[in-house]
Design a protein around this motif. Sequence first.
Motif, PDB file in Angstrom:
ATOM      1  N   SER A  50     -16.679   6.528   2.129  1.00 25.57           N
ATOM      2  CA  SER A  50     -17.320   5.257   2.459  1.00 25.57           C
ATOM      3  C   SER A  50     -16.372   4.073   2.235  1.00 25.57           C
ATOM      4  N   THR A  51     -16.882   2.895   2.531  1.00 30.89           N
ATOM      5  CA  THR A  51     -16.023   1.703   2.584  1.00 30.89           C
ATOM      6  C   THR A  51     -15.347   1.345   1.247  1.00 30.89           C
ATOM      7  N   GLY A  52     -14.128   0.854   1.348  1.00 35.19           N
ATOM      8  CA  GLY A  52     -13.429   0.316   0.177  1.00 35.19           C
ATOM      9  C   GLY A  52     -12.949   1.345  -0.814  1.00 35.19           C
TER      10      GLY A  52
ATOM     11  N   HIS B 112      -5.430   2.299   2.447  1.00 36.24           N
ATOM     12  CA  HIS B 112      -4.283   2.305   1.527  1.00 36.24           C
ATOM     13  C   HIS B 112      -3.475   3.597   1.716  1.00 36.24           C
TER      14      HIS B 112
ATOM     15  N   PHE C 169       0.849  -1.190   0.000  1.00 38.19           N
ATOM     16  CA  PHE C 169       0.000   0.000   0.000  1.00 38.19           C
ATOM     17  C   PHE C 169       0.894   1.253   0.000  1.00 38.19           C
TER      18      PHE C 169
ATOM     19  N   VAL D  98     -13.785   0.194  -4.586  1.00 43.06           N
ATOM     20  CA  VAL D  98     -12.605  -0.386  -5.216  1.00 43.06           C
ATOM     21  C   VAL D  98     -12.380  -1.836  -4.761  1.00 43.06           C
ATOM     22  N   ARG D  99     -12.762  -2.108  -3.518  1.00 39.66           N
ATOM     23  CA  ARG D  99     -12.561  -3.476  -3.017  1.00 39.66           C
ATOM     24  C   ARG D  99     -13.348  -4.469  -3.872  1.00 39.66           C
TER      25      ARG D  99
ATOM     26  N   GLY E  35     -10.140   3.321  -0.370  1.00 41.39           N
ATOM     27  CA  GLY E  35      -8.697   3.569  -0.335  1.00 41.39           C
ATOM     28  C   GLY E  35      -8.194   4.369   0.857  1.00 41.39           C
TER      29      GLY E  35
HETATM   30  N1  ATP Z   1      -7.000   4.835  -5.938  1.00 39.41           N
HETATM   31  C1  ATP Z   1      -6.674   3.550  -5.749  1.00 39.41           C
HETATM   32  N2  ATP Z   1      -5.691   2.980  -6.460  1.00 39.41           N
HETATM   33  C2  ATP Z   1      -5.352   1.694  -6.280  1.00 39.41           C
HETATM   34  N3  ATP Z   1      -5.940   0.870  -5.386  1.00 39.41           N
HETATM   35  C3  ATP Z   1      -6.932   1.390  -4.638  1.00 39.41           C
HETATM   36  C4  ATP Z   1      -7.350   2.739  -4.770  1.00 39.41           C
HETATM   37  N4  ATP Z   1      -8.353   2.962  -3.894  1.00 39.41           N
HETATM   38  C5  ATP Z   1      -8.545   1.809  -3.246  1.00 39.41           C
HETATM   39  N5  ATP Z   1      -7.696   0.862  -3.672  1.00 39.41           N
HETATM   40  C6  ATP Z   1      -7.622  -0.535  -3.223  1.00 39.41           C
HETATM   41  O1  ATP Z   1      -8.925  -0.926  -2.800  1.00 39.41           O
HETATM   42  C7  ATP Z   1      -8.843  -1.806  -1.695  1.00 39.41           C
HETATM   43  C8  ATP Z   1      -9.694  -1.270  -0.571  1.00 39.41           C
HETATM   44  O2  ATP Z   1      -9.122  -0.072  -0.094  1.00 39.41           O
HETATM   45  P1  ATP Z   1      -8.989   0.275   1.450  1.00 39.41           P
HETATM   46  O3  ATP Z   1      -8.931  -0.950   2.283  1.00 39.41           O
HETATM   47  O4  ATP Z   1      -7.895   1.269   1.594  1.00 39.41           O
HETATM   48  O5  ATP Z   1     -10.409   0.977   1.673  1.00 39.41           O
HETATM   49  P2  ATP Z   1     -11.008   1.725   2.928  1.00 39.41           P
HETATM   50  O6  ATP Z   1     -11.535   3.015   2.405  1.00 39.41           O
HETATM   51  O7  ATP Z   1     -10.003   1.807   4.013  1.00 39.41           O
HETATM   52  O8  ATP Z   1     -12.198   0.766   3.343  1.00 39.41           O
HETATM   53  P3  ATP Z   1     -12.847   0.472   4.803  1.00 39.41           P
HETATM   54  O9  ATP Z   1     -13.531   1.748   5.193  1.00 39.41           O
HETATM   55  O10 ATP Z   1     -13.806  -0.634   4.526  1.00 39.41           O
HETATM   56  O11 ATP Z   1     -11.732   0.112   5.725  1.00 39.41           O
HETATM   57  C9  ATP Z   1      -7.378  -1.912  -1.329  1.00 39.41           C
HETATM   58  O12 ATP Z   1      -6.855  -3.102  -1.853  1.00 39.41           O
HETATM   59  C10 ATP Z   1      -6.737  -0.705  -2.023  1.00 39.41           C
HETATM   60  O13 ATP Z   1      -5.406  -0.993  -2.419  1.00 39.41           O
END
Ligand code: ATP
Length: 469
Positions: free
Chosen positions: A175-177, A182, A137, A335-336, A179
């Motif tokens: 919201s969820t997923g 990351h 990440f 994105v997830r 990034g």
């Molecule tokens: N802009 C981006 N470029 C590349 N990969 C991304 C991007 N945004 C998200 N991802 C990928 O999407 C997946 C989910 O992202 P992440 O776990 O950071 O989300 P989150 O917002 O923290 O979700 P949650 O709120 O559920 O914890 C990860 O594998 C991350 O690498």
Amino acid sequence: MHAINSFWAFCLNQFEQELPPQQFNTWIRPLRLEGEGEPENGLRLLAPNGFILKWTKERYLTRIEELALTFFSSPVSISLLVAENSIRPPLLEKHIVSDTASTIKSTIVDVITTEKNEKMSVEKLAFYEKTRLILNFTFENLIVGRANELARAAAIQVARNPGDSTYNPLFIYGSTGLGKTHLMHAIGNYILQYSPQTIVRYVHAEDYYSDVVRAYQKKSFDSFKKYYRSLDVLLLDDVQFLNGKNRTQEELFFVFNTLIESHKQIVISCDTYPKDISGLDDRLITRFDWGLTVQIEPPETEMRVAILKKKAEIDKITLSDDVAFYIAKHLRSNVRELEGALKKVIAFASFHMRKIDLDLAKESLKDLIGAVNRQITIENIQRTVAEYFKIKVSDLFSSKRSRSIVRPRQVAMWLAKNLTSKSYPSIGESFGGRDHTTVLHAVRTIESLRTEDNNLNHDLHVLQQILKG
Ligand SMILES: Nc1ncnc2c1ncn2[C@@H]1O[C@H](COP(=O)(O)OP(=O)(O)OP(=O)(O)O)[C@@H](O)[C@H]1O
């Protein structure tokens, strides 16, 4: 695809199902396959550094051997090595020579030095593990678009100048997923890359809460406080999970004040804007707003395509534009979910030894995309689960605690989490106004039980088939 590549895709898929995401991302995902070839020549896996090599050998090598036996029906020789061109932080040598200040500093430096000689004590490994940073990440692996450019720019500023009061704390919400996690790890990885002596700790709010509880149980509050207050950079993820946990919030309040006063960096993520977080002390909410608050929004189509291509590139898979567009067009919300779809396509291609093209993508995603289009609702899940287990729908909302009700309720929550894009709090709300932690607990319980309980696995499989139609 070559047999060994197919096997490795199979292995990745298998580990992803068996391990919690954090472990998978930290230990398995960074492994790379060396060369391509036939199983007779054996499988050579390259780890980016000595810690990953040692950890993987100790914990996962046996499982890889078992999977190879299943896949090829005969044993395959497996070697794990450190990649020759493993990436090292550019300033590392300088730090190794000049940095003798404290034990903690030298421990980190020692750990990093061992990439070369692989002599590593378990304590050092555990210490490194304490940062909890997922190596993949990084800023380099994060695609930028309108949805996240401000958040990314702010994160880069923080990574370059941790502790600067303009960005302290940095509060990232969305919201969820999308990034958030990351981005937080990217900050931590960047800081450690250029300044390995910094004490960085990533912690999910749930784990922070567990740390507080453990400190209570073991009466070790002093060392708990000392530890958190000694950090240079605290990355606290999903702070909404501290909803209603007053004692933990109080602890965080003190940690927060101490760190900010001593110009240590705090980065916080959350699913909502600070003022909208429910069940959180006003004193904390006000403080969360002291630095900079940035939002991450759902990515637009072009950005989704770019993300898919980047993920494919990391996995050394060629993904044509039409396939990337097809996936991006159908999966929009996070994105997830996109990543999940890509993995499905890759696994399908490897099982069937086929190349990845539009037909294959359509075939492998027909259930997933069909399900998204059909919009499975929580009500639908509740009705189906109640019917399946022969209980009343109202039992799922009730506070009844008998096993015959509790398990179906947990199953329904698990299905709601996996088949809809609803958040934990909103699922809790749909199950008689339950707290999101109850949902989280249910999802984790089912995840862990299903690994050993075939009947449960069967129930989950059948229910998913019914719901997907
Ligand atoms: N802009 C981006 N470029 C590349 N990969 C991304 C991007 N945004 C998200 N991802 C990928 O999407 C997946 C989910 O992202 P992440 O776990 O950071 O989300 P989150 O917002 O923290 O979700 P949650 O709120 O559920 O914890 C990860 O594998 C991350 O690498």
